[in-house]
Design a protein around this motif. Structure first.
Motif, PDB file in Angstrom:
ATOM      1  N   TRP A 290      40.280  -0.007 -53.505  1.00 52.09           N
ATOM      2  CA  TRP A 290      39.360  -0.825 -54.298  1.00 52.09           C
ATOM      3  C   TRP A 290      38.003  -0.923 -53.637  1.00 52.09           C
ATOM      4  O   TRP A 290      36.957  -0.806 -54.283  1.00 52.09           O
ATOM      5  CB  TRP A 290      39.943  -2.235 -54.485  1.00 52.09           C
ATOM      6  CG  TRP A 290      39.033  -3.142 -55.255  1.00 52.09           C
ATOM      7  CD1 TRP A 290      38.967  -3.297 -56.609  1.00 52.09           C
ATOM      8  CD2 TRP A 290      38.043  -4.021 -54.701  1.00 52.09           C
ATOM      9  NE1 TRP A 290      37.990  -4.220 -56.928  1.00 52.09           N
ATOM     10  CE2 TRP A 290      37.409  -4.680 -55.780  1.00 52.09           C
ATOM     11  CE3 TRP A 290      37.618  -4.317 -53.396  1.00 52.09           C
ATOM     12  CZ2 TRP A 290      36.382  -5.611 -55.597  1.00 52.09           C
ATOM     13  CZ3 TRP A 290      36.600  -5.238 -53.209  1.00 52.09           C
ATOM     14  CH2 TRP A 290      35.995  -5.875 -54.298  1.00 52.09           C
TER      15      TRP A 290
ATOM     16  N   TRP B 295      36.055   2.304 -53.922  1.00 48.28           N
ATOM     17  CA  TRP B 295      35.587   2.435 -55.307  1.00 48.28           C
ATOM     18  C   TRP B 295      34.413   1.500 -55.572  1.00 48.28           C
ATOM     19  O   TRP B 295      33.402   1.897 -56.155  1.00 48.28           O
ATOM     20  CB  TRP B 295      36.741   2.125 -56.250  1.00 48.28           C
ATOM     21  CG  TRP B 295      36.356   1.969 -57.695  1.00 48.28           C
ATOM     22  CD1 TRP B 295      36.079   2.962 -58.586  1.00 48.28           C
ATOM     23  CD2 TRP B 295      36.220   0.725 -58.406  1.00 48.28           C
ATOM     24  NE1 TRP B 295      35.769   2.422 -59.817  1.00 48.28           N
ATOM     25  CE2 TRP B 295      35.843   1.051 -59.738  1.00 48.28           C
ATOM     26  CE3 TRP B 295      36.378  -0.608 -58.052  1.00 48.28           C
ATOM     27  CZ2 TRP B 295      35.633   0.073 -60.704  1.00 48.28           C
ATOM     28  CZ3 TRP B 295      36.166  -1.585 -59.008  1.00 48.28           C
ATOM     29  CH2 TRP B 295      35.795  -1.241 -60.323  1.00 48.28           C
ATOM     30  N   ARG B 296      34.547   0.261 -55.111  1.00 46.67           N
ATOM     31  CA  ARG B 296      33.493  -0.731 -55.327  1.00 46.67           C
ATOM     32  C   ARG B 296      32.221  -0.353 -54.578  1.00 46.67           C
ATOM     33  O   ARG B 296      31.108  -0.726 -54.993  1.00 46.67           O
ATOM     34  CB  ARG B 296      33.983  -2.099 -54.850  1.00 46.67           C
ATOM     35  CG  ARG B 296      33.169  -3.255 -55.373  1.00 46.67           C
ATOM     36  CD  ARG B 296      33.526  -3.575 -56.807  1.00 46.67           C
ATOM     37  NE  ARG B 296      32.716  -4.674 -57.309  1.00 46.67           N
ATOM     38  CZ  ARG B 296      31.574  -4.531 -58.003  1.00 46.67           C
ATOM     39  NH1 ARG B 296      31.122  -3.328 -58.300  1.00 46.67           N
ATOM     40  NH2 ARG B 296      30.898  -5.590 -58.407  1.00 46.67           N
TER      41      ARG B 296
ATOM     42  N   ASN C  61      31.069   2.550 -54.445  1.00 41.97           N
ATOM     43  CA  ASN C  61      30.501   3.723 -55.145  1.00 41.97           C
ATOM     44  C   ASN C  61      30.513   4.993 -54.298  1.00 41.97           C
ATOM     45  O   ASN C  61      29.588   5.807 -54.361  1.00 41.97           O
ATOM     46  CB  ASN C  61      29.066   3.441 -55.624  1.00 41.97           C
ATOM     47  CG  ASN C  61      29.011   2.431 -56.756  1.00 41.97           C
ATOM     48  OD1 ASN C  61      30.021   2.152 -57.392  1.00 41.97           O
ATOM     49  ND2 ASN C  61      27.827   1.878 -57.002  1.00 41.97           N
TER      50      ASN C  61
ATOM     51  N   ARG D 111      37.030   9.840 -53.009  1.00 41.01           N
ATOM     52  CA  ARG D 111      37.900   8.849 -52.367  1.00 41.01           C
ATOM     53  C   ARG D 111      39.301   9.448 -52.238  1.00 41.01           C
ATOM     54  O   ARG D 111      39.993   9.677 -53.226  1.00 41.01           O
ATOM     55  CB  ARG D 111      37.926   7.559 -53.189  1.00 41.01           C
ATOM     56  CG  ARG D 111      36.531   6.966 -53.388  1.00 41.01           C
ATOM     57  CD  ARG D 111      36.536   5.714 -54.243  1.00 41.01           C
ATOM     58  NE  ARG D 111      36.970   5.955 -55.618  1.00 41.01           N
ATOM     59  CZ  ARG D 111      36.182   6.378 -56.596  1.00 41.01           C
ATOM     60  NH1 ARG D 111      34.898   6.660 -56.362  1.00 41.01           N
ATOM     61  NH2 ARG D 111      36.654   6.543 -57.819  1.00 41.01           N
TER      62      ARG D 111
ATOM     63  N   ARG E  64      47.261   2.084 -56.485  1.00 42.29           N
ATOM     64  CA  ARG E  64      45.818   2.278 -56.331  1.00 42.29           C
ATOM     65  C   ARG E  64      45.308   3.621 -56.834  1.00 42.29           C
ATOM     66  O   ARG E  64      44.141   3.949 -56.622  1.00 42.29           O
ATOM     67  CB  ARG E  64      45.455   2.125 -54.858  1.00 42.29           C
ATOM     68  CG  ARG E  64      46.061   3.214 -53.956  1.00 42.29           C
ATOM     69  CD  ARG E  64      45.778   2.928 -52.505  1.00 42.29           C
ATOM     70  NE  ARG E  64      46.079   4.069 -51.653  1.00 42.29           N
ATOM     71  CZ  ARG E  64      45.664   4.194 -50.406  1.00 42.29           C
ATOM     72  NH1 ARG E  64      44.938   3.232 -49.864  1.00 42.29           N
ATOM     73  NH2 ARG E  64      45.958   5.251 -49.684  1.00 42.29           N
TER      74      ARG E  64
ATOM     75  N   PHE F  19      41.855   4.191 -58.430  1.00 43.27           N
ATOM     76  CA  PHE F  19      40.620   4.100 -57.655  1.00 43.27           C
ATOM     77  C   PHE F  19      40.359   5.337 -56.794  1.00 43.27           C
ATOM     78  O   PHE F  19      39.333   5.412 -56.122  1.00 43.27           O
ATOM     79  CB  PHE F  19      40.664   2.866 -56.748  1.00 43.27           C
ATOM     80  CG  PHE F  19      40.708   1.569 -57.503  1.00 43.27           C
ATOM     81  CD1 PHE F  19      39.619   1.139 -58.237  1.00 43.27           C
ATOM     82  CD2 PHE F  19      41.840   0.772 -57.479  1.00 43.27           C
ATOM     83  CE1 PHE F  19      39.648  -0.053 -58.930  1.00 43.27           C
ATOM     84  CE2 PHE F  19      41.887  -0.427 -58.171  1.00 43.27           C
ATOM     85  CZ  PHE F  19      40.784  -0.839 -58.908  1.00 43.27           C
TER      86      PHE F  19
ATOM     87  N   THR G 297      39.787   9.485 -56.219  1.00 47.90           N
ATOM     88  CA  THR G 297      39.425  10.738 -56.890  1.00 47.90           C
ATOM     89  C   THR G 297      40.356  11.868 -56.477  1.00 47.90           C
ATOM     90  O   THR G 297      40.503  12.844 -57.200  1.00 47.90           O
ATOM     91  CB  THR G 297      37.972  11.128 -56.557  1.00 47.90           C
ATOM     92  OG1 THR G 297      37.837  11.275 -55.134  1.00 47.90           O
ATOM     93  CG2 THR G 297      36.993  10.064 -57.053  1.00 47.90           C
TER      94      THR G 297
END
Length: 348
Positions: free
Chosen positions: A95, A98-99, A101, A105, A113, A116, A118
């Motif tokens: 998270w 992801w948050r 940016n 990931r 998860r 969130f 890639t």
């Protein structure tokens, strides 16, 4: 390229993840690598030359709660990382990346998860990789395409700068540790839970034997939360130990342990640190499995009695703690004897 690595949360896991971190540093030698870690893990990594920067993640302080995590995410967003590699398994790690940016990931697809990530890497199934946890982190790199093959390592080392060794030796002198005598380090606690702890009376029995038979200084290590355990050991010793419980930080542990000669303790972070700085280890295992978390060193003796319920991996024993009470001081002394003989030969 800018890489953010989310480190594991436990000290022992942090040591076992070092081979993977060194692979990343070697593979991306020109990259700017930052490791996001709990403050005590960052302290363990500080002198290891595996990253350009250590970022402390303090969920009980500055980064507590949603507002604290948002503050950290905003800080990471401003650094414009290209890739996040998540060695920690938690939902929170994905998270946060992801948050922040971060465009790429990478992490194991677990703990709900996947959304969130890639690159959600399949978790190894039973029998797909060797049991020991050191392979778990390396396999993540292999499955992510960052490593061609996973090699075994017989020793995971921690670098201790010479100036810190000297400071540790001076600290010992000021704490009453004698010069030129055998130093036995005891780690009687385990932050994971009391189920991993050999009874204090047994540690005291071993310490008394070390003092009487080898004229050793016995040094107790532990956090402030483990003070009652150390007090119970000290109360049953014939001669007072050097009790450093609560008097040192995790950052000091590698250097201090490097100035000792033998470590006797539970399956704990201190055990892994002691092994990584080169000490012979006598480790008492009970509810955990040495095939998965034994220290990675050829200089280790495991002492374990396995009742039907072991390994249970519980933090606290719901019954009579038989896996630990079945381990006697005679068993531990027998495991320590070859290391003590070798140490005495080296020091002669």
């Amino acid at each position: 390229m800018k890489i953010l690595i989310r480190a594991t949360n436990w000290v022992g896991d942090a040591i076992l993840a070092l081979p993977a971190l060194r692979v990343v540093r070697e593979r991306f030698s020109d990259a700017e690598i930052a490791i996001l870690a709990r403050p005590y893990v960052a302290d363990i990594y500080r002198d290891q030359e595996i990253c350009n920067e250590l970022i402390a993640y303090d969920p009980k302080g500055l980064h507590a709660g949603i507002s604290g995590r948002e503050r950290l995410a905003s800080e990471l967003r401003g650094r414009k990382f290209d890739v996040a590699l998540l060695l920690q398994n938690a939902f929170d790690a994905a998270w946060l990346a992801w948050r922040a940016n971060i465009p790429e990931r990478i992490g194991y697809a677990r703990d709900g998860r996947t959304f969130f990530l890639t690159k959600a890497v399949p978790v190894p199934g039973p029998g797909e990789i060797p049991t020991h946890e050191k392979f778990y982190y390396l396999e993540l790199l292999r499955r992510a395409g960052w490593l061609d093959s996973v090699a075994d390592e017989s020793f995971i080392s921690l670098r201790v700068p010479e100036e810190k060794r000297r400071s540790a030796d001076e600290f010992f002198r000021n704490s009453g540790v004698r010069q030129g005598v055998l130093r036995i380090a005891i780690g009687a606690g385990a932050s994971y839970g009391s189920a991993k702890c050999w009874p204090p009376a047994r540690f005291a029995e071993m310490a008394n034997r070390g003092q009487s038979r080898a004229d050793a200084d016995v040094i107790l290590f532990g956090t402030a939360a483990e003070a009652s355990v150390s007090a119970a050991i000290s109360a049953e010793m014939c001669h007072p130990p050097i009790d450093l419980t609560g008097k040192t930080a995790i950052a000091d542990l590698p250097a201090l342990l490097s100035q000792c000669h033998l470590f006797i303790g539970n399956d704990s972070g201190a055990m892994h640190v002691a092994a990584a700085v080169g000490l012979p280890i006598v480790a008492v295992f009970g509810p955990t499995d040495p095939f998965g978390t034994a220290p990675v060193t050829p200089r280790c003796s495991i002492v374990q009695q396995k009742p039907y319920c072991s390994p249970c991996f519980l933090r606290r024993c719901p019954t009579d703690h038989r896996c630990m009470t079945a381990v006697t001081a005679d068993m531990v002394e027998a495991a320590a004897a070859p290391w003590l003989s070798a140490i005495q030969v080296q020091r002669a």
